[in-house]
Design a protein around this motif. Structure first.
Motif, short mmCIF file in Angstrom:
data_model
loop_
_atom_site.label_atom_id
_atom_site.label_comp_id
_atom_site.label_asym_id
_atom_site.label_seq_id
_atom_site.Cartn_x
_atom_site.Cartn_y
_atom_site.Cartn_z
N ALA A 202 7.46 34.77 46.68
CA ALA A 202 7.78 36.19 46.73
C ALA A 202 8.52 36.80 48.13
CB ALA A 202 6.40 36.84 46.47
N THR A 203 8.26 36.06 49.05
CA THR A 203 8.73 36.51 50.41
C THR A 203 10.31 36.09 50.61
OG1 THR A 203 7.98 34.36 51.52
CG2 THR A 203 6.59 36.36 51.52
N CYS A 204 11.04 35.12 49.65
CA CYS A 204 12.30 34.58 49.76
C CYS A 204 13.11 35.55 49.25
CB CYS A 204 12.38 33.28 49.04
SG CYS A 204 11.20 32.02 50.24
N THR A 205 14.24 35.90 49.90
CA THR A 205 15.24 36.80 49.32
C THR A 205 16.05 35.96 48.07
OG1 THR A 205 15.97 37.58 51.53
CG2 THR A 205 17.57 37.75 49.72
N CYS A 206 16.02 34.74 47.90
CA CYS A 206 16.43 34.05 46.70
C CYS A 206 15.86 34.37 45.47
CB CYS A 206 16.68 32.73 46.86
SG CYS A 206 18.27 32.11 48.15
N ARG A 207 14.55 34.36 45.58
CA ARG A 207 13.61 34.80 44.35
C ARG A 207 14.32 35.89 43.46
NH1 ARG A 207 8.21 34.03 42.91
NH2 ARG A 207 7.57 35.22 41.39
N THR A 208 14.92 37.05 44.00
CA THR A 208 15.57 38.09 43.34
C THR A 208 16.49 37.59 42.82
OG1 THR A 208 14.71 39.52 45.03
CG2 THR A 208 16.53 40.29 43.52
N ALA A 217 20.56 35.51 31.60
CA ALA A 217 20.58 34.48 30.42
C ALA A 217 19.62 34.72 29.25
CB ALA A 217 20.47 33.22 31.09
N GLY A 218 18.95 35.81 29.50
CA GLY A 218 17.93 36.20 28.28
C GLY A 218 16.54 35.62 28.28
N PHE A 219 16.16 35.29 29.53
CA PHE A 219 14.64 34.96 29.55
C PHE A 219 14.24 35.05 30.90
CE2 PHE A 219 17.02 31.44 31.33
CZ PHE A 219 16.35 30.73 32.06
N THR A 220 12.68 35.35 31.30
CA THR A 220 12.11 35.42 32.32
C THR A 220 11.51 33.83 32.42
OG1 THR A 220 11.20 37.55 31.81
CG2 THR A 220 10.06 36.41 33.39
N PRO A 221 11.77 33.20 33.75
CA PRO A 221 11.38 31.89 33.75
C PRO A 221 9.91 31.73 33.92
CG PRO A 221 12.29 32.75 35.78
CD PRO A 221 12.49 33.76 34.90
N ASN A 222 9.39 30.63 33.26
CA ASN A 222 7.90 30.18 33.45
C ASN A 222 7.80 29.69 34.81
OD1 ASN A 222 5.47 29.03 33.16
ND2 ASN A 222 6.44 27.21 32.00
N ALA A 223 7.30 30.32 35.64
CA ALA A 223 7.17 29.84 37.15
C ALA A 223 5.97 29.03 37.26
CB ALA A 223 6.95 31.13 38.16
N ALA A 224 6.27 27.65 37.04
CA ALA A 224 5.34 26.67 37.20
C ALA A 224 4.64 26.41 38.81
CB ALA A 224 5.48 25.53 36.56
N HIS A 225 5.70 26.37 39.64
CA HIS A 225 5.70 26.31 41.08
C HIS A 225 6.43 27.37 41.99
CE1 HIS A 225 3.51 22.51 39.67
NE2 HIS A 225 4.77 22.28 39.10
N MET A 228 8.73 27.59 49.41
CA MET A 228 9.27 28.55 50.35
C MET A 228 10.52 27.90 51.13
SD MET A 228 5.71 30.02 52.54
CE MET A 228 6.94 30.90 53.38
N ASN A 229 10.86 26.53 50.76
CA ASN A 229 11.98 25.90 51.36
C ASN A 229 12.60 25.13 50.05
OD1 ASN A 229 11.22 23.15 51.77
ND2 ASN A 229 9.64 24.10 52.75
N TRP A 230 13.78 24.87 50.44
CA TRP A 230 14.74 24.28 49.26
C TRP A 230 14.41 22.51 49.47
CZ3 TRP A 230 15.81 27.30 46.05
CH2 TRP A 230 16.38 28.67 46.56
#
Length: 302
Positions: A202-208, A217-225, A228-230
């Motif tokens: 949630a603290t990462c800009t890329c989340r948005t 693309a028509g869906f909300t991702p199932n955030a399994a994990h 904070m870094n690539w």
């Protein structure tokens, strides 16, 4: 006569949002910062602070004064550059700042090239996220920053900062080497709508950016994990724990058992260069910008 030191306190309150935050940045007590602004108001005969509940806020007169203050600051920036100029050759300390991915892909190689070409120039790099980069610029602790624009926020104050686009960084789908889509040249994100996802925390800009791309693309991702870094994201993908959208500027280790796949529509994030107004006139900053603009297009091939 306006006291420019007190004017800077007013600018700091506007930049940091509250008297308390400005005072902390300037190493004042809140009461001392407030007193500086009240004294400035008395000098020019207007009220600059007014009560707002238990706090205070800048008055309309203060906002009008700030518009003049930014012009004064920009002129002072140009005056300093003129007085310190050593011809048009880049020289001296060049303070650079940027988010981690920008340091790795852009600032580090650019700084090395600058040192090789300009023996009297000394780059100094600070790793910082966007909000801190703007603070470093405002405080005079950075001359040039690379930031990631947030799609859900308006641009920072353009009267104070000069922000210019550097590149649009595409997001690619990254899957494990044995994934059913690993052999494809390009994928539609809808094809992995039902799979577990590794998403930025949630603290990462890329989340948005990731959530917006999936939504398009028509869906909300199932955030399994959450990651904070690539590097952590790539490791989770390599172990078959999900798929992820990763910006192309983010390097993938050569031994990582993953595949990077361009996606249809190519969701992108905007990367900006930022200086204080007038700051791009510096020969050192101009040289750095030239090197960054040369380097940026070479980084976007898969």
């Amino acid at each position: 006569m306006i006291d420019l030191r007190r004017l800077h306190v007013l600018r700091a309150v506007d930049h940091y949002g509250t008297v308390t935050a400005a005072a902390k940045a300037l190493h004042f007590t809140p009461s001392a910062a407030s007193q500086q602004i009240r004294q400035l108001g008395r000098e020019i005969g207007v009220v600059l602070l007014e009560p707002q509940g238990r706090r205070v806020r800048l008055t309309p007169a203060a906002q009008r004064l700030l518009a003049h203050a930014e012009e004064i600051q920009a002129r002072w920036e140009l005056a300093e550059l003129d007085l310190r100029a050593d011809g048009d050759q880049p020289a001296g300390l060049l303070r650079l700042a940027g988010f981690p991915g920008a340091v790795t892909a852009l600032l580090a190689p650019a700084a090395a090239a600058l040192v090789a070409r300009h023996s009297r120039l000394t780059p100094r790099i600070t790793e910082a996220e966007a909000a801190e980069c703007f603070d470093l610029l405002f405080d005079g602790d950075a001359d040039l920053a690379i930031v990631e624009a947030k799609p859900d926020e308006p641009p920072r104050d353009r009267t104070r900062f000069d922000q210019q686009p550097l590149l649009d960084d595409p997001f690619d789908l990254v899957v494990a080497a044995g994934h059913r889509l690993a052999g494809r040249d390009r994928v539609d994100l809808a094809e992995v709508a039902d799979e577990p996802w590794i998403v930025p925390s949630a603290t990462c800009t890329c989340r948005t950016h990731v959530l917006a791309a999936c939504g398009a693309a028509g869906f909300t991702p199932n955030a399994a994990h959450d990651s904070m870094n690539w590097n952590a994201t790539i490791s989770l993908v390599a172990h078959g724990l999900g798929v992820a959208l990763v910006p192309r500027l983010a390097p993938i280790p050569a031994n990582a058992e993953v595949v990077r796949l361009p996606s249809i529509g190519e969701p992108r994030r905007k990367i900006l260069t930022v200086t204080r107004r007038g700051g791009r006139s510096s020969p050192a900053v101009a040289a750095a910008l030239e090197e960054l603009e040369r380097l940026a297009p070479t980084l976007l091939t898969v």
